[in-house]
Scaffold this active site. Structure first.
Site, mmCIF file in Angstrom:
data_model
loop_
_atom_site.group_PDB
_atom_site.id
_atom_site.type_symbol
_atom_site.label_atom_id
_atom_site.label_comp_id
_atom_site.label_asym_id
_atom_site.label_seq_id
_atom_site.Cartn_x
_atom_site.Cartn_y
_atom_site.Cartn_z
ATOM 1 N N ASP A 162 -37.982 -74.748 22.553
ATOM 2 C CA ASP A 162 -38.532 -75.263 21.302
ATOM 3 C C ASP A 162 -39.486 -76.439 21.558
ATOM 4 O OD1 ASP A 162 -38.211 -75.041 18.345
ATOM 5 O OD2 ASP A 162 -37.548 -77.115 18.510
ATOM 6 N N ASP A 213 -32.119 -70.325 22.627
ATOM 7 C CA ASP A 213 -33.116 -71.280 22.152
ATOM 8 C C ASP A 213 -32.704 -72.652 22.680
ATOM 9 O OD1 ASP A 213 -35.160 -72.461 20.551
ATOM 10 O OD2 ASP A 213 -34.884 -70.851 19.092
ATOM 11 N N GLU A 226 -42.563 -73.120 23.821
ATOM 12 C CA GLU A 226 -43.301 -73.120 22.556
ATOM 13 C C GLU A 226 -44.237 -74.327 22.508
ATOM 14 O OE1 GLU A 226 -42.466 -73.168 17.726
ATOM 15 O OE2 GLU A 226 -41.559 -74.639 19.044
ATOM 16 N N HIS A 274 -39.566 -66.882 12.823
ATOM 17 C CA HIS A 274 -38.789 -67.488 11.734
ATOM 18 C C HIS A 274 -39.514 -68.651 11.057
ATOM 19 C CE1 HIS A 274 -38.347 -70.139 15.064
ATOM 20 N NE2 HIS A 274 -37.746 -71.042 14.317
ATOM 21 N N ASP A 275 -40.659 -69.073 11.597
ATOM 22 C CA ASP A 275 -41.437 -70.155 10.985
ATOM 23 C C ASP A 275 -42.658 -69.614 10.246
ATOM 24 O OD1 ASP A 275 -39.794 -72.142 12.108
ATOM 25 O OD2 ASP A 275 -41.051 -72.316 13.902
#
Ligand code: TEU
Ligand code: CA
Length: 561
Positions: A216, A114, A258, A332-333
């Site tokens: 990210d 990430d 993302e 995970h969000d």
């Protein structure tokens, strides 16, 4: 994983120019804090992941997207990095990381890191120097502005996690910008020295043998704060092309950017042929579709399958000629997909399989989020003190202060809080679901007694077995990776349907999103006899024009002309 590109044999897919290893691979996201704890401190860690590589190899995934494991004060669970070249002690050491990369690779699994470079932690040494003196070289690594004439911040922009997006630093007499929390100051991508430092760090990681980066909120790095343009700002694509030249070009890796705002209209700017930027995007139009446009994610609106399909198919259409996309319903969000889109009660097994079928047989690279492969459900916390996520806690304070009733907030959080997907991975029916021998940092879901990996492994009809099959179909069948997608029954509020086509092969996929049987009439040309690829209800090889789908049934039939 074959790391060598080879030409695509199939006729239609010649358009794709060359096949890349990730065209047939399925990704698996690990949120390290909640995956497997090796030393009993209640926090998942890297040796824990290494000890569970067998599970991933069994599932057949081609790569892991590893949420951040870098040194961090963990204000946002690692999305606030204080040293990009060190591992957080609670997750392990750099030796542990090297061992994970090597052992995963032996099993044909790449590790995708990430990359969180829109912002750093406020404890990064760059920011410590930047906030101490205006003439420090690092000062210009961040985004500073002088106060407004009244001494207040330059504008009234709010941060994503609540409160103002500008924070004051007395030592330098300036405000710094943070799109997220004050502990996550935005890096200044307009500064070439900052960009060079990031590229250097990226090469350093790639040289350790990782398989790529998930980037990210990458769509924020071209922002122009003075014009108050944040997403997809004016210099975004220049930066991505420079990053490609400086770091990514010529390496056999995968890059996934993302963006919470990219519409299909600009999707190909990131991943179109000859753009030399990224391989694919994580985009969220199908997710945001489920939020109340005014009141946000803590006031979710009822799920609308017709508009959900419209968003997904728009991206399928985009990849028809060019580009590529990712396929996911959770991370995970986000909440657990079986709870949000399916039925986490009596129809849990069938609805989890149905969601997997309709997503994994689309064109793109599918991602499985840890626990999804056994149908893990939302957390169902009853009290605010069970939550850990700063977004949930900050919005709680603000919303309660503005008069939202406690029960209403908890109901919204139960549906959409990020903690729903962050409860520990359920390995066994034993203590703490086999996640830790200590006290977990966030409560284990009590349903671990009946939903766990151990149990699914013993059942040939399990959700896990279904996922394993879908992962294998993608590896083996050209039509799954490269066929073009044509939506069917677009107006149906209860059934998602499409066909894929490659050469003279066709793959027809149907999923019933409801707990009622649904009668559908297939359009001309679709009915036929073929090979049943998935067997959610025993498997169908024959599709009649008039068809009754059982509750949450999914169907995939492969037909030759
Ligand atoms: O998320 C991007 C992001 O915009 C989120 O804040 C998103 O809007 C929110 O989670 C929806 O509820 C990425 C990471 O995936 C997230 O975990 C981080 O908190 C965030 O960036 C900041 O790094
Ligand atoms: Ca641990």
């Amino acid at each position: 994983m074959t790391l060598l590109d080879r030409p695509i044999a199939a006729p239609h897919a010649a358009r794709e120019r060359t096949e890349r290893w990730w065209h047939r691979a399925t990704g698996y996201q690990i949120y390290p804090r909640s995956f497997a704890d090796s030393n009993g401190d209640g926090v998942g860690d890297i040796p824990g992941i290494t000890s569970r590589l067998g599970h991933l190899a069994d599932l057949g995934v081609g790569f892991v997207w590893l949420s951040p494991v870098y040194a961090s004060p963990m204000v946002d669970n690692g999305y606030d990095i204080s040293d990009y070249r060190a591992i957080a002690p609670e997750f392990g050491t750099m030796e542990d990381m090297d061992r994970l990369i090597a052992e995963a690779r032996e099993r044909g699994i790449g590790i995708v890191m990430d990359l969180v470079v829109n912002h750093s932690s406020s404890l990064h040494h760059w920011f410590r120097a930047a906030r101490a003196a205006r003439d420090a070289p690092e000062h210009d690594f961040y985004v500073w502005r002088d106060p407004a004439p009244d001494g207040g911040p330059p504008d009234d922009q709010q941060a994503a996690f609540g409160g103002p997006a500008w924070s004051w630093v007395e030592e330098v007499g300036q405000y710094y910008f943070h799109y997220f929390s004050p502990a996550q100051p935005d890096l200044n991508w307009q500064n070439p020295a900052l960009r060079a430092a990031i590229y250097d760090m990226m090469r350093w990681w790639l040289d350790r043998g990782i398989a790529g980066f998930r980037m990210d909120v990458i769509s924020l790095i071209g922002k122009d704060v003075d014009a108050r343009i944040y997403e997809e700002g004016p210099t975004l694509h220049d930066h991505l092309q420079e990053m490609h030249r400086e770091v990514l070009s010529g390496r056999d890796i995968v890059t996934i950017g993302e963006s919470w705002s990219v519409p299909p209209a600009t999707g190909l700017l990131y991943c179109g042929r000859d753009r030399n930027e990224l391989d694919m995007m994580f985009e969220f139009s199908h997710i945001r579709d489920g939020w109340d446009p005014e009141r946000g994610k803590f006031a979710p609106k009822p799920f609308d399958l017709v508009s959900f399909k419209r968003e997904l198919f728009a991206w399928q259409d985009l990849t028809r000629q060019d580009g590529w996309t990712s396929l996911f319903l959770t991370n995970h969000d986000l909440p657990r997909q079986v709870s949000f889109y399916g039925d986490d009660g009596p129809n849990r097994q069938q609805s989890a399989k149905m969601l997997a079928t309709v997503l994994h047989l689309l064109k793109g690279t599918p991602f499985i989020y840890q626990g999804e492969e056994i149908g893990m459900t939302n957390a169902a916390f009853e009290r605010i003190d069970q939550y850990r996520d700063l977004e949930t806690l900050n919005h709680f304070e603000a919303q309660i202060a503005s008069g939202v009733p406690l029960e209403a907030f908890i109901a919204g959080a139960n549906r959409n809080s990020r903690d729903n997907s962050r409860t520990p991975m359920q390995w066994t029916s034993g203590a703490n679901a086999g996640f830790t021998s200590g006290t977990p940092w966030i409560e284990v879901n009590p349903n671990a007694a009946s939903i766990n990996v151990e149990q699914d492994m013993q059942d040939p009809g399990s959700i896990f077995a279904h996922y394993r099959r879908l992962v294998r179909l993608r590896r083996e069948l050209d039509i799954v990776s490269f066929g073009k997608t044509e939506p069917l029954l677009e107006g149906s509020p209860s059934v998602m349907a499409y066909q894929r086509q490659l050469g003279d092969e066709r793959l027809v996929v149907l999923g019933n999103f409801t707990a009622q049987a649904q009668d559908v009439a297939l359009p001309d040309g679709v009915p036929g006899m073929g090979r049943a690829l998935v067997a959610s209800h025993g498997g169908r090889a024959r599709l009649d024009r008039d068809l009754r789908l059982e509750p949450f049934e999914s169907v995939a039939v492969l037909m030759a002309a």
